[in-house]
Design an enzyme around this catalytic site. Sequence first.
Site, PDB file in Angstrom:
ATOM      1  N   LYS A  19       0.841  -1.203   0.000  1.00 29.84           N
ATOM      2  CA  LYS A  19       0.000   0.000   0.000  1.00 29.84           C
ATOM      3  C   LYS A  19       0.878   1.257   0.000  1.00 29.84           C
ATOM      4  O   LYS A  19       0.693   2.164  -0.808  1.00 29.84           O
ATOM      5  CB  LYS A  19      -0.901  -0.011   1.229  1.00 29.84           C
ATOM      6  CG  LYS A  19      -1.668   1.278   1.439  1.00 29.84           C
ATOM      7  CD  LYS A  19      -2.205   1.363   2.864  1.00 29.84           C
ATOM      8  CE  LYS A  19      -2.906   2.679   3.110  1.00 29.84           C
ATOM      9  NZ  LYS A  19      -4.196   2.776   2.413  1.00 29.84           N
ATOM     10  N   SER A 437     -22.389  11.838   7.936  1.00 28.29           N
ATOM     11  CA  SER A 437     -21.075  12.416   8.201  1.00 28.29           C
ATOM     12  C   SER A 437     -20.880  13.703   7.414  1.00 28.29           C
ATOM     13  O   SER A 437     -21.387  13.852   6.297  1.00 28.29           O
ATOM     14  CB  SER A 437     -19.975  11.419   7.854  1.00 28.29           C
ATOM     15  OG  SER A 437     -20.071  11.024   6.515  1.00 28.29           O
ATOM     16  N   CYS A 520      -7.107  -0.847   2.424  1.00 21.88           N
ATOM     17  CA  CYS A 520      -7.200  -1.975   3.329  1.00 21.88           C
ATOM     18  C   CYS A 520      -8.205  -1.659   4.427  1.00 21.88           C
ATOM     19  O   CYS A 520      -8.439  -0.505   4.741  1.00 21.88           O
ATOM     20  CB  CYS A 520      -5.860  -2.239   3.996  1.00 21.88           C
ATOM     21  SG  CYS A 520      -4.559  -2.575   2.828  1.00 21.88           S
ATOM     22  N   ASP A 603     -27.878   2.844  10.057  1.00 18.14           N
ATOM     23  CA  ASP A 603     -27.275   2.569   8.747  1.00 18.14           C
ATOM     24  C   ASP A 603     -27.109   1.071   8.516  1.00 18.14           C
ATOM     25  O   ASP A 603     -26.603   0.365   9.380  1.00 18.14           O
ATOM     26  CB  ASP A 603     -25.882   3.214   8.672  1.00 18.14           C
ATOM     27  CG  ASP A 603     -25.955   4.730   8.593  1.00 18.14           C
ATOM     28  OD1 ASP A 603     -26.894   5.242   7.973  1.00 18.14           O
ATOM     29  OD2 ASP A 603     -25.066   5.401   9.163  1.00 18.14           O
ATOM     30  N   GLU A 669     -28.599   4.962  -2.529  1.00 16.06           N
ATOM     31  CA  GLU A 669     -27.762   5.495  -3.602  1.00 16.06           C
ATOM     32  C   GLU A 669     -28.561   5.401  -4.903  1.00 16.06           C
ATOM     33  O   GLU A 669     -29.188   4.382  -5.163  1.00 16.06           O
ATOM     34  CB  GLU A 669     -26.498   4.639  -3.702  1.00 16.06           C
ATOM     35  CG  GLU A 669     -25.429   5.151  -4.626  1.00 16.06           C
ATOM     36  CD  GLU A 669     -25.580   4.687  -6.048  1.00 16.06           C
ATOM     37  OE1 GLU A 669     -25.302   5.489  -6.943  1.00 16.06           O
ATOM     38  OE2 GLU A 669     -25.996   3.550  -6.280  1.00 16.06           O
ATOM     39  N   HIS A 698     -19.279  10.448  -4.225  1.00 11.15           N
ATOM     40  CA  HIS A 698     -17.984   9.801  -4.454  1.00 11.15           C
ATOM     41  C   HIS A 698     -17.133  10.583  -5.440  1.00 11.15           C
ATOM     42  O   HIS A 698     -15.966  10.304  -5.614  1.00 11.15           O
ATOM     43  CB  HIS A 698     -18.192   8.380  -4.971  1.00 11.15           C
ATOM     44  CG  HIS A 698     -19.007   7.555  -4.017  1.00 11.15           C
ATOM     45  ND1 HIS A 698     -20.374   7.474  -4.092  1.00 11.15           N
ATOM     46  CD2 HIS A 698     -18.654   6.828  -2.939  1.00 11.15           C
ATOM     47  CE1 HIS A 698     -20.818   6.711  -3.117  1.00 11.15           C
ATOM     48  NE2 HIS A 698     -19.807   6.308  -2.402  1.00 11.15           N
TER      49      HIS A 698
HETATM   50  N1  GLN Z   1     -23.799   7.618   8.399  1.00 13.38           N
HETATM   51  C1  GLN Z   1     -22.675   7.198   7.637  1.00 13.38           C
HETATM   52  C2  GLN Z   1     -22.021   8.388   6.985  1.00 13.38           C
HETATM   53  O1  GLN Z   1     -22.718   9.327   6.672  1.00 13.38           O
HETATM   54  C3  GLN Z   1     -23.090   6.219   6.570  1.00 13.38           C
HETATM   55  C4  GLN Z   1     -21.917   5.707   5.816  1.00 13.38           C
HETATM   56  C5  GLN Z   1     -22.244   4.588   4.866  1.00 13.38           C
HETATM   57  O2  GLN Z   1     -23.364   4.433   4.446  1.00 13.38           O
HETATM   58  N2  GLN Z   1     -21.296   3.798   4.484  1.00 13.38           N
HETATM   59  O3  GLN Z   1     -20.830   8.398   6.751  1.00 13.38           O
END
Ligand code: GLN
Length: 766
Positions: A19, A437, A520, A603, A669, A698
């Site tokens: 890495k 987040s 990782c 989640d 998504e 993303h």
């Molecule tokens: N609550 C998390 C965030 O907003 C959800 C992350 C995820 O779905 N992988 O980062």
Amino acid sequence: MALTHNLGFPRIGARRELKLALEAYWRGDINEERLQTTAAELRKQHWILQREAGIDLIPVGDFALYDQMLNMTALLGAGPARFNADSGEVDLDLYFAMARGTPGQPAMEMTKWFDTNYHYIVPEFDARTEFRIASSQLFREVAEAKALGISPKVVLIGPLTYLYLGKETEPGFNRLDLLTRLLPVYREILARLASLGVEWVQIDEPLLALDLDNDWLSRLDHAYAALDATGTKRPKLLLATYFEAVDNHAARLKKLPVDGLHIDLCRAPHQLDIFLDNYPAGKVLSLGVIDGRNVWRADLAQAFSILSRAQAIVGERLWIAPSCSLLHCPVDLELETRLDGEIKNWLAFSAQKLKEVSTLGRGLDQGENAIRESLDAAAEARQERRDSPRIHSPVMQERLQSLTHNDSGRASPFPVRQLLQRRRFQLPLLPTTTIGSFPQTPEIRQARAAFRKGELGNLQYLEAMRNEIRFAIKKQEEIGLDVLVHGEPERNDMVEYFGEQLWGYAFTENGWVQSYGSRCVKPPILYGDIYRPEPMTVDWIQYAQSQTEKPVKGMLTGPITMLMWSFVRDDQARSLTALQLALAIRDEVADLERAGIGIIQIDEPAFREGLPLKKADWNGYFQWAVEAFRVASSGVKDDTQIHTHMCYSEFNDILPAIADMGADVITIETSRSRMELLDGFGHFKYPNEIGPGVYDIHSPRIPDTAEMLELLEKACLVINPKQLWVNPDCGLKTRGWTETVTALERMVEAARLLRARLDISQAETC
Ligand code: GLN
Ligand code: ZN
């Protein structure tokens, strides 16, 4: 003599050396030669480690700078535009460009490798795809191994699996049609390996563990007959299957013109008998008896007795191996210096697993007494684990026994809850929110790291995090979002954060497993009954709520995601472990509710990942996974709103199960697929409220308001606007603040515009 072998070794390095080298190369800090030297050094170390562990046949070709499927794509030269015109080879920068994209060319798609957390680069096919040997890397590695005196067993992904895992980039084209073009190149590769003195090739066909339709299955015999064609000198072939049973194909596999089969007896122990029955003379049978997917020390005595039974039938032709490649396991337990000694004694990482394999081999050769000590030590460790008060607690038993049917359902049906929640929160049509987040800035990471190291005191840390929360709340108010979040500054990782506060979890220093490329993960080890000694999030959320009049959404990780992203105890059913996690989260939900938090998100990004490879097993999974979510989420009053979030878009086949989970709101998504998934929601009327992500977090690209508006309008065609929420695709922790604010402002604006339009049209119809 019973031969021992390994199907593949983790390549990232015990201390993530690969890495570090990769990322230094990508940054331009080291040159290609340095990178290749590190890679060669790692291969050498790993080969020697395996040899010293007592493994007879050592894999070569399991190494990859980025991914083993991408290596196959390079080796096979799949895709006309992909070669360097001068060398005719796929050179290094081209290789990385395929994986990671360039400013001018998007990266190839990446997806999950079966039911693991490893992701491979998806090969792309169209009618013009041609194959030819376009990389000499594999042959160089064979020479490297030979120079070290390693007798290599070369690992290749089989032709059917290679095609199966790829995708067509041309409508109407069937990639299976490429098989006839592909096989001659495999033959050529085999011939070249034979000329290098390679005796065995392990040809991986894990696709056999999936539900295959007859189109694919019927080509198996033909494909392997073609590889066997007279006139070509080839090494012996060991056809390897793993991750699931292949007993439904046993008769067919036994007849294939290959020299041996490998089957996974950890995932599917029952398939042994079917294979032993009339196993063809002269063929090797390799049994995967050491679990390559988990971290527990093996029950050596049991493995030994299975092997002995097989040896009585196939004799010398019995081989011993881990169940699958060790890619999915950390490298070496010896590096763990801080792990509790008692727990450490229950574990085995790759290096230890290979020793288990070789011990078993020795036992078969020299008799049980020769390995008596190892058998006893393993049995003792297992006994200790069974009896340890850290594992089973009466508290948990009582808790489980007191669970009733009522605990897995809300008091009232959704329409009643919806009404009460609407009254309580008074949200506008198309409420806007985020997934949890907010940007994890360097300052946040530094504060967390300093706190961990003890450089930052408790109160200073508290203040630092509260500052972040205040900042995030203020920003959200300015942007005009309707349901706010605290922003998760205190969380490094959504599973680790909770695991660290729950009893029953242990953490490693170096237990890294490759997720993709240089990425990782270090899954925590869930070893015992789960207990939540105290609230895990209430203080943060409550503080956030104290800073605003708007509702703040509490943020938790669900039981299935906790389970999927951990190494899970193997001494009880996963369903039971999921239920224990669910109870801990249920208690947290109750505490949040008691603290006045009215909206709580649980989640479950890994819900789909848990799906078994075979469809026949799906219902069994849904039963316990949905139940776990319901137990986690149902202990609240009707006017408390439960959200869930999932980060993917393939829902069509699992929608009824998702609906069964009973969350009041689900966010998903969709923007990358431009709301295509909503087709599914059109067919299956999702009963509750839903927030299809309107922009892709993303990518650094920020769509404009019109684009988001268009996506929302698309969503309105299949979902009643009264059920619709507006939010991004996923959490924003990897983004910066500036782009985040712009994107969210546009999102809020898009919601406003659509609201106004809907109000007008409703007024008109009145
Ligand atoms: N609550 C998390 C965030 O907003 C959800 C992350 C995820 O779905 N992988 O980062
Ligand atoms: Zn997500």
